[in-house]
Design a protein around this motif. Sequence first.
Motif: not given
Length: 127
Positions: A12-18, A38-43, A89-92
Amino acid sequence: MGSTGSGSFSDYPGSRPKEGGEGAGSGGASGEDRCARAFSCVLEEVEQCDYFAASGGVPPANTALTIEHSGRLFAVDASGQTVGALPTSLNYLADCMAEGFTYEGRVNSSASAPVASVSVDFAPRTP
């Protein structure tokens, strides 16, 4: 009719493999640096955060916010009060922040009723 992935989250995009592990390839990454976007989100959980508890409401439009990582990613105001949690969804962004990125934003819109909501536009500051 099958998957061509490795069966790992690294697909999956954004993951860091070993390093050197199976699936240590590009993992579906587009080559775009998500940290620098840049991004927008609803808290989320606005009514459970410090700002709402202290003021009984939400911050007005144009209030400056930053992001802090305190077990979960939170938007905080200039005095350090949490305003709301970022969507999972923004945990990356936690990885981006560990690399030195910071994020500054402004409240785009907010409402206290019927349910407290805060929409924010964030921009990155590169390390």
